[in-house]
Design an enzyme around this catalytic site. Structure first.
Site, PDB file in Angstrom:
ATOM      1  N   PRO A  62       0.842  -1.210   0.000  1.00  0.00           N
ATOM      2  CA  PRO A  62       0.000   0.000   0.000  1.00  0.00           C
ATOM      3  C   PRO A  62       0.869   1.248   0.000  1.00  0.00           C
ATOM      4  O   PRO A  62       1.764   1.385   0.827  1.00  0.00           O
ATOM      5  CB  PRO A  62      -0.784  -0.130   1.310  1.00  0.00           C
ATOM      6  CG  PRO A  62       0.075  -0.976   2.186  1.00  0.00           C
ATOM      7  CD  PRO A  62       0.798  -1.925   1.282  1.00  0.00           C
ATOM      8  N   ARG A  78      -1.399  -4.473   9.128  1.00  0.00           N
ATOM      9  CA  ARG A  78      -0.032  -3.989   8.905  1.00  0.00           C
ATOM     10  C   ARG A  78       0.478  -3.332  10.182  1.00  0.00           C
ATOM     11  O   ARG A  78      -0.196  -2.482  10.772  1.00  0.00           O
ATOM     12  CB  ARG A  78       0.016  -2.985   7.747  1.00  0.00           C
ATOM     13  CG  ARG A  78       1.451  -2.752   7.265  1.00  0.00           C
ATOM     14  CD  ARG A  78       1.511  -1.826   6.079  1.00  0.00           C
ATOM     15  NE  ARG A  78       2.661  -2.164   5.234  1.00  0.00           N
ATOM     16  CZ  ARG A  78       3.302  -1.290   4.465  1.00  0.00           C
ATOM     17  NH1 ARG A  78       2.923  -0.018   4.433  1.00  0.00           N
ATOM     18  NH2 ARG A  78       4.309  -1.671   3.719  1.00  0.00           N
ATOM     19  N   GLN A 137      -6.782  -1.138   1.834  1.00  0.00           N
ATOM     20  CA  GLN A 137      -6.184  -0.892   3.148  1.00  0.00           C
ATOM     21  C   GLN A 137      -7.024   0.168   3.853  1.00  0.00           C
ATOM     22  O   GLN A 137      -7.149   1.291   3.368  1.00  0.00           O
ATOM     23  CB  GLN A 137      -4.735  -0.420   3.046  1.00  0.00           C
ATOM     24  CG  GLN A 137      -4.086  -0.344   4.433  1.00  0.00           C
ATOM     25  CD  GLN A 137      -2.781   0.412   4.445  1.00  0.00           C
ATOM     26  OE1 GLN A 137      -2.739   1.611   4.150  1.00  0.00           O
ATOM     27  NE2 GLN A 137      -1.701  -0.278   4.772  1.00  0.00           N
ATOM     28  N   GLY A 192      -2.230  -0.514  10.771  1.00  0.00           N
ATOM     29  CA  GLY A 192      -1.891  -0.352  12.174  1.00  0.00           C
ATOM     30  C   GLY A 192      -0.443   0.003  12.388  1.00  0.00           C
ATOM     31  O   GLY A 192       0.128  -0.326  13.436  1.00  0.00           O
ATOM     32  N   ALA A 193       0.153   0.707  11.419  1.00  0.00           N
ATOM     33  CA  ALA A 193       1.593   0.961  11.440  1.00  0.00           C
ATOM     34  C   ALA A 193       1.908   2.440  11.292  1.00  0.00           C
ATOM     35  O   ALA A 193       1.023   3.291  11.171  1.00  0.00           O
ATOM     36  CB  ALA A 193       2.266   0.164  10.309  1.00  0.00           C
ATOM     37  N   HIS A 194       3.198   2.756  11.361  1.00  0.00           N
ATOM     38  CA  HIS A 194       3.787   4.026  10.911  1.00  0.00           C
ATOM     39  C   HIS A 194       3.307   5.265  11.660  1.00  0.00           C
ATOM     40  O   HIS A 194       3.349   6.367  11.132  1.00  0.00           O
ATOM     41  CB  HIS A 194       3.569   4.207   9.398  1.00  0.00           C
ATOM     42  CG  HIS A 194       4.082   3.072   8.586  1.00  0.00           C
ATOM     43  ND1 HIS A 194       3.707   2.858   7.283  1.00  0.00           N
ATOM     44  CD2 HIS A 194       4.923   2.064   8.888  1.00  0.00           C
ATOM     45  CE1 HIS A 194       4.303   1.767   6.821  1.00  0.00           C
ATOM     46  NE2 HIS A 194       5.053   1.268   7.788  1.00  0.00           N
ATOM     47  N   TYR A 251       0.215   6.056  12.664  1.00  0.00           N
ATOM     48  CA  TYR A 251      -1.157   6.496  12.429  1.00  0.00           C
ATOM     49  C   TYR A 251      -2.047   6.021  13.594  1.00  0.00           C
ATOM     50  O   TYR A 251      -1.549   5.518  14.594  1.00  0.00           O
ATOM     51  CB  TYR A 251      -1.641   6.003  11.070  1.00  0.00           C
ATOM     52  CG  TYR A 251      -0.879   6.623   9.921  1.00  0.00           C
ATOM     53  CD1 TYR A 251      -0.958   7.990   9.671  1.00  0.00           C
ATOM     54  CD2 TYR A 251      -0.041   5.859   9.111  1.00  0.00           C
ATOM     55  CE1 TYR A 251      -0.242   8.575   8.634  1.00  0.00           C
ATOM     56  CE2 TYR A 251       0.675   6.440   8.076  1.00  0.00           C
ATOM     57  CZ  TYR A 251       0.580   7.799   7.843  1.00  0.00           C
ATOM     58  OH  TYR A 251       1.297   8.373   6.832  1.00  0.00           O
TER      59      TYR A 251
END
Length: 367
Positions: A26, A224, A103, A171-173, A175
């Site tokens: 994504p 993720r 996503q 669910g990453a980075h 956010y």
């Protein structure tokens, strides 16, 4: 067939049937005016579907909350106009023989330095922080949290009805979901906060449970995750395998079928004493299939691309060594597929000399 033939074996898990192990990662493109995917967006994904990408994961597409987006041209996954656009996307991808997941995304209190646009309030975040010590908005109320969980479930149900083959939760980075995981941005003292990853993971687990209730037991759900945050690349959620197990197992129990394990460089070991990367450890600890990602097929890592750095094609030997060992099941490719929709075909057929360099200029258009 090239030496990369192992990556072109079929994969099947819980009704998800893929022709090979290549996943389009994504990647935010911001070519959906007002949040509505266009025919150009459909064509962008169709080209990858027609060119041997096993699973396409869309760019982040936001759920129905006022501040779920921090860019006016990222796509929505709600509203009749946007869902009609996504219906065209998935129909086009299926006609080309592809498999696709949207996503589902909420940016939370993550700021976007590339635009001056601001979303309507309220800004959703666990503790009113965009990063440790930086106030941005106010902590989410219980009703805000309940509405957000419901928004993810509603979007997942829409994806299934439109005919998407599976969904992925972002669910990453750094956010929103990740802001609950991270103790630097989650300072709550209720059931969604606490000193350990099990407590701070309850928001994600509740989303997964709501999604599972909406889509049923047999619809594949990917999540993720990342240790690092865009706000701080050095952050590590789990310092040990035991801490990682405490983080991931409740998510698996709540309904996560596949873990998409984001690293900036896939070859970097996660813990001392082992060369296993994040995806390798996630598979070992949970027994669930995993997707590895992070500078696959290119010389430079992807964060540097936003600073103007170009990259050249890189060897896949280390990736294949880890794949052959069984460390992970699927391999996500990002920037290489932005520049060249035929990347997977070229790798499959051994045409490595035809692989393209990546230039940040590629981010300015849909190829």
């Amino acid at each position: 067939m090239s030496h990369a033939a192992p990556l072109f074996q079929p994969f099947e898990f819980k009704g998800l049937k893929l022709a090979n192990r290549i996943v389009m990662a994504p990647m935010t493109r911001s070519f959906s005016p007002g949040g509505v995917p266009t025919a150009q967006v459909s064509e962008y994904y169709r080209k990858r579907a027609a060119s041997a990408v096993g699973l396409i994961v869309s760019e982040g597409t936001v759920v129905q909350r006022p501040s779920s987006a921090n860019d006016p041209d990222v796509p929505r996954f709600w509203g009749d106009d946007a869902l009609a656009g996504w219906q065209h996307v998935i129909n086009t991808v299926h006609q080309a023989g592809g498999v696709m997941a949207p996503q589902l995304w909420h940016v939370g209190a993550a700021r976007n330095p590339r635009t001056t646009w601001t979303a309507p309030p309220p800004v959703d975040s666990p503790s009113g922080l965009s990063r440790p010590g930086k106030t941005f908005g106010a902590p989410m109320s219980d009703s805000d949290i309940a509405d957000t969980i419901a928004a993810f479930a509603k979007a997942a149900g829409a994806a299934k009805r439109l005919g998407f083959d599976c969904i992925e939760l972002h669910g990453a980075h750094g956010y929103l979901i990740d802001q609950f995981f991270w103790n630097g941005t989650n300072q709550r003292d209720d059931r969604f906060g606490g000193s350990d990853l099990v407590a701070r993971g309850r928001f994600a687990a509740d989303i997964l449970k709501a999604v599972r209730a909406e889509v049923g037991p047999d619809y594949p759900v990917i999540i993720r995750l990342s240790q690092w945050k865009q706000q701080d690349y050095s952050v590590r959620m789990a310092q040990t395998p035991d801490e990682m197990a405490a983080w991931l197992q409740p998510l698996a129990d709540a309904g996560a079928d596949i873990f998409h394990c984001s690293q900036r460089r896939f070859w970097e070991p996660e813990f001392d004493g082992s060369d296993l990367n994040f995806a390798g450890w996630a598979k070992k600890l949970t027994g669930r299939p995993t997707i590895t990602v992070g500078s696959v097929g290119l010389s430079g890592e992807f964060i540097a691309a936003f600073g103007g750095e170009s990259s050249k094609p890189a060897s896949l030997d280390e990736l294949l060594r880890r794949f052959d060992r069984g460390d992970f099941d699927l391999v996500a490719v990002g920037r290489a597929l932005i520049s060249d929709p035929d990347w997977a075909l070229k790798v499959r057929d051994g045409r490595m000399d035809e692989l393209s360099d990546f230039s940040p200029a590629a981010l300015a258009s849909l190829v």
